[in-house]
Design a protein around this motif. Structure first.
Motif, PDB file in Angstrom:
ATOM      1  N   GLY A 162       7.078 -29.721  10.348  1.00  0.00           N
ATOM      2  CA  GLY A 162       6.778 -28.143   9.443  1.00  0.00           C
ATOM      3  C   GLY A 162       5.874 -26.984  10.218  1.00  0.00           C
ATOM      4  N   GLU A 163       5.401 -28.501  11.243  1.00  0.00           N
ATOM      5  CA  GLU A 163       4.765 -27.203  11.888  1.00  0.00           C
ATOM      6  C   GLU A 163       4.503 -25.263  12.478  1.00  0.00           C
ATOM      7  N   ALA A 164       6.111 -25.723  13.566  1.00  0.00           N
ATOM      8  CA  ALA A 164       6.690 -24.646  13.849  1.00  0.00           C
ATOM      9  C   ALA A 164       8.201 -24.540  13.219  1.00  0.00           C
ATOM     10  N   PRO A 165       8.830 -24.434  12.266  1.00  0.00           N
ATOM     11  CA  PRO A 165      10.309 -23.739  11.608  1.00  0.00           C
ATOM     12  C   PRO A 165      10.760 -22.619  13.323  1.00  0.00           C
ATOM     13  N   ALA A 166      11.796 -22.873  13.649  1.00  0.00           N
ATOM     14  CA  ALA A 166      12.465 -21.948  15.088  1.00  0.00           C
ATOM     15  C   ALA A 166      12.944 -21.350  13.607  1.00  0.00           C
ATOM     16  N   VAL A 167      12.280 -19.753  14.580  1.00  0.00           N
ATOM     17  CA  VAL A 167      12.750 -17.683  14.439  1.00  0.00           C
ATOM     18  C   VAL A 167      13.981 -18.034  15.417  1.00  0.00           C
ATOM     19  N   ARG A 181      25.613 -17.334  15.050  1.00  0.00           N
ATOM     20  CA  ARG A 181      24.431 -18.119  15.398  1.00  0.00           C
ATOM     21  C   ARG A 181      23.623 -18.566  14.461  1.00  0.00           C
ATOM     22  N   VAL A 182      23.637 -18.198  13.792  1.00  0.00           N
ATOM     23  CA  VAL A 182      22.538 -17.918  12.546  1.00  0.00           C
ATOM     24  C   VAL A 182      22.987 -19.347  11.230  1.00  0.00           C
ATOM     25  N   PHE A 183      24.476 -19.491  11.593  1.00  0.00           N
ATOM     26  CA  PHE A 183      25.531 -20.862  10.363  1.00  0.00           C
ATOM     27  C   PHE A 183      24.980 -22.089  11.390  1.00  0.00           C
ATOM     28  N   ALA A 184      25.026 -22.241  12.622  1.00  0.00           N
ATOM     29  CA  ALA A 184      25.411 -23.321  13.796  1.00  0.00           C
ATOM     30  C   ALA A 184      23.475 -23.618  13.560  1.00  0.00           C
ATOM     31  N   ARG A 185      23.099 -22.546  13.370  1.00  0.00           N
ATOM     32  CA  ARG A 185      21.708 -22.914  13.409  1.00  0.00           C
ATOM     33  C   ARG A 185      20.861 -24.250  12.240  1.00  0.00           C
ATOM     34  N   TYR A 186      21.927 -23.658  11.120  1.00  0.00           N
ATOM     35  CA  TYR A 186      21.902 -24.434   9.650  1.00  0.00           C
ATOM     36  C   TYR A 186      22.498 -25.150   9.900  1.00  0.00           C
ATOM     37  N   ALA A 187      23.598 -25.421  10.722  1.00  0.00           N
ATOM     38  CA  ALA A 187      23.969 -27.151  10.554  1.00  0.00           C
ATOM     39  C   ALA A 187      23.680 -28.211  10.987  1.00  0.00           C
ATOM     40  N   ARG A 188      22.577 -27.457  12.025  1.00  0.00           N
ATOM     41  CA  ARG A 188      21.439 -28.340  13.238  1.00  0.00           C
ATOM     42  C   ARG A 188      20.599 -29.024  12.166  1.00  0.00           C
ATOM     43  N   LEU A 189      20.207 -28.791  10.688  1.00  0.00           N
ATOM     44  CA  LEU A 189      18.891 -29.046   9.941  1.00  0.00           C
ATOM     45  C   LEU A 189      19.277 -29.574   9.135  1.00  0.00           C
ATOM     46  N   ALA A 190      18.503 -31.159   8.969  1.00  0.00           N
ATOM     47  CA  ALA A 190      18.500 -32.295   8.464  1.00  0.00           C
ATOM     48  C   ALA A 190      17.785 -31.392   7.221  1.00  0.00           C
ATOM     49  N   GLY A 192      15.711 -30.999   4.201  1.00  0.00           N
ATOM     50  CA  GLY A 192      14.150 -30.126   3.479  1.00  0.00           C
ATOM     51  C   GLY A 192      14.073 -29.989   4.750  1.00  0.00           C
ATOM     52  N   GLU A 193      14.619 -29.333   6.397  1.00  0.00           N
ATOM     53  CA  GLU A 193      14.371 -28.630   7.431  1.00  0.00           C
ATOM     54  C   GLU A 193      14.454 -26.876   7.136  1.00  0.00           C
ATOM     55  N   ALA A 194      13.712 -26.119   7.839  1.00  0.00           N
ATOM     56  CA  ALA A 194      13.882 -24.682   7.686  1.00  0.00           C
ATOM     57  C   ALA A 194      13.755 -23.939   8.650  1.00  0.00           C
ATOM     58  N   PHE A 195      14.290 -22.940   9.221  1.00  0.00           N
ATOM     59  CA  PHE A 195      14.796 -21.994  10.178  1.00  0.00           C
ATOM     60  C   PHE A 195      13.832 -20.508   9.636  1.00  0.00           C
ATOM     61  N   ILE A 196      13.584 -19.742  10.175  1.00  0.00           N
ATOM     62  CA  ILE A 196      13.175 -18.788   9.878  1.00  0.00           C
ATOM     63  C   ILE A 196      13.918 -17.146  10.775  1.00  0.00           C
ATOM     64  N   LEU A 197      14.621 -16.569   9.535  1.00  0.00           N
ATOM     65  CA  LEU A 197      15.124 -15.315  10.083  1.00  0.00           C
ATOM     66  C   LEU A 197      14.423 -13.844  10.510  1.00  0.00           C
ATOM     67  N   VAL A 198      14.804 -12.953  11.899  1.00  0.00           N
ATOM     68  CA  VAL A 198      14.171 -11.887  11.933  1.00  0.00           C
ATOM     69  C   VAL A 198      14.916 -11.157  12.191  1.00  0.00           C
ATOM     70  N   ARG A 233      12.952 -16.937   5.372  1.00  0.00           N
ATOM     71  CA  ARG A 233      13.079 -18.311   5.796  1.00  0.00           C
ATOM     72  C   ARG A 233      14.368 -19.294   5.409  1.00  0.00           C
ATOM     73  N   ILE A 234      14.796 -20.398   5.653  1.00  0.00           N
ATOM     74  CA  ILE A 234      16.651 -20.062   5.219  1.00  0.00           C
ATOM     75  C   ILE A 234      16.300 -22.301   5.876  1.00  0.00           C
ATOM     76  N   GLY A 235      16.443 -22.462   4.826  1.00  0.00           N
ATOM     77  CA  GLY A 235      16.017 -23.552   4.505  1.00  0.00           C
ATOM     78  C   GLY A 235      17.507 -24.940   3.561  1.00  0.00           C
ATOM     79  N   ARG A 236      17.799 -26.228   4.827  1.00  0.00           N
ATOM     80  CA  ARG A 236      19.243 -27.133   3.510  1.00  0.00           C
ATOM     81  C   ARG A 236      18.122 -28.132   2.778  1.00  0.00           C
TER      82      ARG A 236
END
Length: 241
Positions: A162-167, A181-190, A192-198, A233-236
């Motif tokens: 959680g130090e540097a979520p992907a953006v 692209r966003v759904f492909a990134r979500y598919a790679r989340l374990a 508890g993980e998340a990424f930031i959408l801008v 912030r979108i997370g699984r």
């Protein structure tokens, strides 16, 4: 500018070339590490690799790669009909490797070299399929840029903490390719993980798609709500045991 120079510059920035190079470099490091630890050549006792070193390498470095490959390479490909059967086969191979690593950890000293050699052979086949079949499949998928599907284990460890979520700044992505692209990134989340959408506006249409496809399995937290930039912030969602 000469045609050859133009070609060199193009390949250096080609996402497919970048992805293939990164994956092959990771493969080569793991192959070399296994080869060194499973050597059968006579060596001085002080230089002879120990069973503990081989076990540690397989349980940590090798498994870390397998986790990253599943999340960053297999998961995006599994979302397409063309890649689903391929990924199923790769995951069967990955499960077999996991079992062999468990066998290695439980084996006596006399069996570690034999099991280590088996792991090296199975891993080589897995790597060949990733390089020759999986990467070309990813390159053909709309909305999946192969260079973004490749992440170093070190980067993944940082993200897991959680130090540097992907953006993902979708303003830099052509329309039509943003949601895939966003759904492909979500598919790679374990979990508890998340990424930031801008984005330049409130991404409510995207949220409705998430509700339709991943209802109850994702989190959606606004970090910034305009006026010129939205950050979400979108997370699984982690599943309780």
């Amino acid at each position: 500018m000469p045609a050859a120079e133009i070609f060199i510059q193009a390949t250096e920035t080609d996402p497919t070339v970048i992805a293939r190079t990164a994956v092959r470099e990771a493969h080569q490091r793991l192959r070399a590490g296994l080869a060194e630890l499973t050597t059968t050549e006579p060596m001085a006792d002080a230089d002879q690799p120990s069973s503990a070193e081989l076990i540690d390498f397989c349980r940590h470095e090798l498994r870390q790669y397998l986790d990253v490959a599943d999340r960053n390479l297999y998961a995006p490909a599994a979302g397409s009909s063309a890649g689903r059967l391929l990924v199923d086969a790769l995951r069967v191979g990955r499960s077999a490797l996991d079992r062999q690593i468990d066998d290695l950890a439980a084996a006596g000293t006399s069996d570690t070299a034999r099991i280590g050699a088996m792991i090296a052979g199975a891993l080589d086949l897995q790597f060949r399929i990733e390089e020759s079949v999986l990467l070309p499949t990813l390159a053909e998928l709309a909305g999946v840029e192969p260079s973004l599907a490749v992440a170093s284990p070190q980067a993944s460890v940082v993200e897991e903490r959680g130090e540097a979520p992907a953006v993902i700044d979708v303003r830099q992505i052509a329309r039509g390719g943003r949601h895939p692209r966003v759904f492909a990134r979500y598919a790679r989340l374990a979990p508890g993980e998340a990424f930031i959408l801008v984005n330049s506006h409130d991404p409510q249409p995207l949220r409705r798609e998430f509700e339709a496809i991943h209802s109850g399995a994702f989190s959606w937290d606004y970090l910034q709500t305009g006026p010129e930039e939205w950050r979400v912030r979108i997370g699984r969602v982690a599943v309780d045991d």
